[in-house]
Design an enzyme around this catalytic site. Structure first.
Site, PDB file in Angstrom:
ATOM      1  N   GLY A  37       0.774  -1.235   0.000  1.00 58.93           N
ATOM      2  CA  GLY A  37       0.000   0.000   0.000  1.00 58.93           C
ATOM      3  C   GLY A  37       0.806   1.286   0.000  1.00 58.93           C
ATOM      4  O   GLY A  37       0.245   2.350   0.239  1.00 58.93           O
ATOM      5  N   GLY A  38       2.091   1.181  -0.256  1.00 59.44           N
ATOM      6  CA  GLY A  38       2.924   2.387  -0.285  1.00 59.44           C
ATOM      7  C   GLY A  38       2.503   3.340  -1.385  1.00 59.44           C
ATOM      8  O   GLY A  38       2.232   4.521  -1.143  1.00 59.44           O
TER       9      GLY A  38
ATOM     10  N   ASP B 241      -5.449  -6.269  -4.131  1.00 60.81           N
ATOM     11  CA  ASP B 241      -4.327  -7.196  -4.197  1.00 60.81           C
ATOM     12  C   ASP B 241      -4.899  -8.589  -4.044  1.00 60.81           C
ATOM     13  O   ASP B 241      -5.816  -8.813  -3.266  1.00 60.81           O
ATOM     14  CB  ASP B 241      -3.302  -6.901  -3.111  1.00 60.81           C
ATOM     15  CG  ASP B 241      -1.969  -7.554  -3.427  1.00 60.81           C
ATOM     16  OD1 ASP B 241      -1.037  -6.823  -3.766  1.00 60.81           O
ATOM     17  OD2 ASP B 241      -1.878  -8.786  -3.361  1.00 60.81           O
TER      18      ASP B 241
ATOM     19  N   ASP C 148      -8.691 -11.237  -8.121  1.00 64.20           N
ATOM     20  CA  ASP C 148      -7.666 -11.479  -9.120  1.00 64.20           C
ATOM     21  C   ASP C 148      -7.708 -10.312 -10.113  1.00 64.20           C
ATOM     22  O   ASP C 148      -8.739 -10.050 -10.721  1.00 64.20           O
ATOM     23  CB  ASP C 148      -7.962 -12.801  -9.830  1.00 64.20           C
ATOM     24  CG  ASP C 148      -6.859 -13.161 -10.804  1.00 64.20           C
ATOM     25  OD1 ASP C 148      -6.017 -12.280 -11.091  1.00 64.20           O
ATOM     26  OD2 ASP C 148      -6.831 -14.311 -11.265  1.00 64.20           O
TER      27      ASP C 148
ATOM     28  N   CYS D 169       9.442  -3.838 -10.505  1.00 62.93           N
ATOM     29  CA  CYS D 169      10.743  -3.668  -9.871  1.00 62.93           C
ATOM     30  C   CYS D 169      11.720  -4.678 -10.456  1.00 62.93           C
ATOM     31  O   CYS D 169      12.592  -5.193  -9.784  1.00 62.93           O
ATOM     32  CB  CYS D 169      10.647  -3.808  -8.356  1.00 62.93           C
ATOM     33  SG  CYS D 169       9.889  -5.332  -7.823  1.00 62.93           S
TER      34      CYS D 169
END
Lengths: 768, 180
Positions: free
Chosen positions: A407-408, A427, A454, A528
């Protein structure tokens, strides 16, 4: 994925000096760069022995020339080398030496005889004489040596021999050269002296000097060549045996190989190909940094070698901890002041962010200060600020974060929206979503709806978002410092799974955006990971599959995305995506792409991505209630584009296989409900157009397909279905030609009949 | 998400009134649209009506949380406020208590507030009324129940408890999983 809720672990700021502060070790200079000190000076004894060895060689040469008693000598040598029979050896050697001298004498005699009988004896004679003289001298020396040897302790010799074994080859050669050179020189000088008797002594001197100079130069050059050879020498290991090497050896070899590869044509071993070197490097890197070979191979393909090393080194070191001030509850300046009071050493993260702070050191755990608990800040990587900045959320928008935990980024979005509008946070992982709940309540976010769905099925439930951010699950190759298990655990299958999922998620994300949004219509895709398979390739796929285009991310740093990668040629606009690397930007490896949705229609085929202009305009005209829209459209389409459509119609009718193919493709591509949808759409079209001419119906088909595929939700589907069959029965069409013929009959048929036909058709399809 | 029953509504508002007094009205009638309380699996959420309508598209299983969870009903039909309600209690609180920085940490680990740790207390606090606990920098730390009235506090022993601990923001870490 590196987005776990590490409230306790990630938070501790190390007190001691970090890895980076470690003292540098002594520089290790690669062999190739070392100054060569020239051949080692030998001890006196070694010199003596070296001389002896040479002489022995000469002897053996002579013997070969003579070709006599060879076998005997061999035996003797072998005896000589063995420890057991010392006395015998000595005797035999003595005998041998005598024998040798005899032999030599004999041979000399023979030679003399031949020399004298020869026609050229006039000029041959003196040389042979000199030779014989030399030989005589050597023999005498040999005798002396042998005597010495006899007196020597044999064990000593053997040891020395072993020691010298390395030096032998080099030193022998050089010494031989020197000796020969000197002897030649002497001879030359003698000759010259003989020639130039009439010259003054000073002239002789100068000539001599010149000669010496020339000689020196020659030698220097030779030495230089030798040095270069030594430098080049990186011996390719015969067998790869990593266990025998220390870590430092491996590191040394990595550097050596990289040096060789940097100037391959010059420094290479002629027998080894580049792939050999690369394989060796790969194995060494894997061993040194403990990666698995697959991942290392991928990285080697991505980076040039120097950058690769930098990346690998940077991936070993933790990035500095960064926090984001929660603008809902505090200002960055106040937060910084409060934290400094608690003994935290911090700095603003950079000009590009107004909410980021870098924590250099802290006396208190950063994840347990009262400020943290009160929701004044969030611990989050610098790189995760970027996609939100790229998304640029506006107030009062409806925004979706598809893969949000912990949740950042989502809380950052909410802060920018100032708790207005509506933020959907999703999520798939139920245990991780708890972290989101905790964080959101702590941060005081009240405009959020948190769900566990999903992501791929999200557009079935709700769509029409102004912006969507998709921080897709990935292999995490950009955050190896955070989670080193990536290095060993990710293989081809993982990667493939990842990018398949990413593609599906991205398509779902695009589908849930409303292209006609007043303020938005944007999708931000980020990972990432740094592998192009998970980044550019996925975006490229989305560009082909949906009506989206890439737009500038609005981030003024970072490197541009790849447009070419190995055999892949991506869409040129992929240059607008941004990549971030640990070694160049000192943040986690990251990828950000910003897409704008052009139209809500979904191209049924990759070929149809390019939407003609009139279709786009139709899209604009289309009202939000989608049931009415198709009618209007049909009208306009039917009137305006009759001619055009006819051509299309012919095309489609002429190739029934194409359609079948397209359907198959739709099935393959996993935007789940797409294929059934298209079928419905087709049917619907036939229904509506039944009163019009068959041609028209066909024409409008393509357009309708696009427009109607928007409503994907199951409700709509059912609705459409019912509507169709109540209205009128249809014949659809695995083959368009057939469809045309049957439509006429279909118009008159009763609803019930239509249903039956539909069923039949279904069966028909199945069997097909 | 369903409406609260009459009975539960009453229990809820009584509880809230303990802390915020007549300000409960403010929670319902807000300038930025209507807000409402909704119940899901005995937990009560406070959210705007706009958000509520949007959240209705999700099924029970899919929806985790919408708006702010402020507490839950126990099986015996009592209402318990959670730390997540602090966002709404703190601005409207009637009785407040400020902690010295030395006592902050203790409270954040779930201890009651002693007289020694108390820095300030609002004037008209009655015995057993709900209090919101702040740090000296006006950082809301949690809430509890005053065990002594303001007057009694003045004469109390330094070790005497002046407020019973109910919730503190340390729970965000200590019991994150129990929040929902």
């Amino acid at each position: 994925m590196g987005r776990k809720a590490k409230f306790n672990d990630g938070v501790l700021v190390k007190k001691g000096p970090g890895k980076k502060a470690k003292k540098q070790g002594e520089p290790i200079i690669p062999v190739a760069l070392k100054d060569n000190e020239g051949p080692k000076k030998l001890s006196r004894h070694q010199q003596l022995r070296a001389k002896k060895r040479e002489e022995k060689k000469k002897e053996s040469k002579e013997k070969q020339v003579n070709n006599k008693n060879k076998n005997k000598k061999k035996k003797q040598i072998s005896k000589y080398n063995s420890d057991d029979e010392e006395s015998e050896e000595n005797d035999s050697i003595d005998e041998d030496m005598e024998g040798e001298s005899e032999e030599v004498d004999e041979s000399d005699n023979e030679e003399e005889v031949t020399g004298f009988t020869d026609d050229n004896k006039s000029w041959l004679k003196p040389k042979q004489q000199s030779k014989s003289k030399k030989q005589v001298v050597e023999e005498s020396e040999d005798d002396e040596d042998n005597e010495e040897e006899d007196s020597d302790n044999e064990e000593m010799e053997e040891e020395e021999e072993e020691e010298e074994a390395d030096n032998d080859e080099d030193s022998d050669i050089s010494e031989e050269d020197d000796e020969y050179g000197v002897s030649k020189d002497d001879e030359d000088n003698e000759e010259e002296e003989a020639e130039d008797d009439d010259e003054l002594p000073i002239e002789k001197e100068s000539k001599k000097l010149k000669k010496e100079m020339a000689q020196m130069e020659k030698e220097a050059e030779e030495e230089l060549q030798l040095n270069i050879k030594d430098q080049e020498k990186f011996e390719f290991p015969e067998t790869y045996d990593i266990e025998q090497l220390t870590l430092q050896d491996v590191q040394q070899r990595i550097r050596d190989v990289i040096v060789v590869l940097s100037d391959f044509s010059k420094l290479r071993d002629a027998n080894r190909s580049r792939t050999d070197y690369l394989e060796l490097l790969l194995k060494d890197l894997c061993a040194y940094y403990s990666y698995n070979e697959y991942l290392m191979d991928k990285l080697m393909q991505m980076f040039p070698l120097n950058e690769l090393l930098e990346f690998l080194e940077a991936s070993e070191v933790q990035r500095p901890m960064t926090i984001r001030a929660n603008s809902l509850k505090t200002r960055r300046r106040d937060l910084a002041a409060a934290l400094i009071n608690r003994g935290v050493n911090l700095d603003p993260i950079g000009k590009w962010s107004k909410v980021g702070l870098v924590i250099y050191s802290s006396q208190v755990p950063m994840g347990a200060t009262p400020e943290y608990l009160a929701g004044y800040y969030m611990i989050q990587g610098a790189s995760s600020l970027l996609p939100v900045m790229a998304l640029a959320p506006q107030e009062n928008e409806r925004i979706l974060d598809m893969c949000a935990a912990p949740g950042g980024k989502a809380s950052h979005i909410a802060a920018i929206m100032k708790n207005t509008g509506c933020l959907f946070v999703n999520d798939v992982n139920e245990s991780r979503i708890k972290a989101v709940v905790g964080n959101f309540h702590r941060m005081g976010i009240i405009n959020s709806v948190i769900t566990t769905v999903d992501g791929r099925k999200f557009p079935n439930i709700i769509k029409g978002f102004d912006r969507v951010i998709l921080d897709a699950p990935c292999t995490g190759t950009g955050v190896i410092a955070k989670d080193p298990s990536v290095k060993a655990s990710k293989d081809e299958l993982d990667l493939q799974r990842c990018f398949t999922l990413q593609r599906q998620l991205l398509l779902a994300a695009i589908d849930s955006v409303n292209a006609k949004s007043q303020t938005g219509g944007y999708i931000v895709y980020s990972t990432c990971s740094i592998l192009p398979e998970e980044n550019e390739w996925v975006v490229d796929y989305a560009l082909k599959m949906r009506n989206v285009k890439l737009v500038e991310t609005g981030l003024d740093f970072g490197t541009d995305g790849f447009t070419n990668y190995r055999n892949h040629r991506f869409h040129p606009s992929l240059k607008m995506t941004k990549r971030f690397y640990p070694h160049t930007h000192n943040m986690d490896g990251f990828f950000v792409a910003k897409l704008k949705k052009i139209s809500n229609s979904i191209p049924s085929d990759a070929d149809k991505v390019v939407v003609s202009e009139d279709e786009v305009s139709n899209d604009k005209k289309q009202s939000s209630s989608e049931d009415e829209a198709p009618k209007k459209e049909q009208m306009t389409n039917g009137k305006n584009n009759k001619q055009k459509r006819k051509a299309e119609n012919n095309d489609s009718s002429s190739s029934p296989n194409k359609k079948q193919k397209r359907e198959n493709e739709d099935k393959k591509d996993k935007s789940d409900n797409k294929s059934p949808k298209n079928k419905f759409v087709k049917k619907k079209q036939f229904n509506k157009g039944s009163s019009a001419s068959p041609n028209k119906k066909q024409k409008s088909e393509n357009d309708d397909k696009k427009d109607k595929s928007e409503d994907k939700s199951p409700k709509n589907k059912k609705f459409n279905k019912k509507k169709q069959f109540n209205k009128r029965p249809t014949k659809s069409d695995s083959s368009p030609v057939k469809g045309n013929a049957e439509k006429k009959t279909g118009t008159n048929a009763s609803p019930a009949k239509g249903k039956a036909q539909y069923k039949n058709k279904k069966n028909f399809k199945k069997t097909k | 998400m369903k409406r609260l029953s009459e009975q539960r509504n009453k229990i809820l508002f009584e509880k809230l009134a303990k802390y915020v007094g007549p300000n409960v009205k403010v929670l319902i009638e807000r300038p930025d649209g209507n807000y409402c309380f909704r119940e899901k699996k005995d937990r009560v959420y406070y959210l705007s009506e706009k958000l509520m309508k949007l959240s209705d598209t999700f099924t029970q299983q899919q929806l985790v949380c919408a708006g702010t969870c402020i507490g839950k009903f126990t099986k015996s039909n009592k209402f318990i406020l959670q730390i997540t309600a602090l966002n709404y209690l703190a601005p409207y609180a009637q009785c407040k208590m400020w902690l010295k920085s030395s006592a902050e940490q203790q409270f954040l680990y779930g201890q009651h507030v002693t007289k020694g740790g108390m820095g300030r207390i609002s004037e008209n606090t009655e015995k057993y009324s709900g209090v919101v606990v702040y740090s000296m920098e006006d950082l809301p730390l949690g809430f509890g129940v005053a065990s002594l009235s303001t007057a009694e506090c003045k004469h109390a022993d330094p070790m005497a408890t002046v407020a019973f601990h109910q919730c503190d923001i340390g729970e965000y870490i200590r019991s994150e999983k129990d929040l929902l």
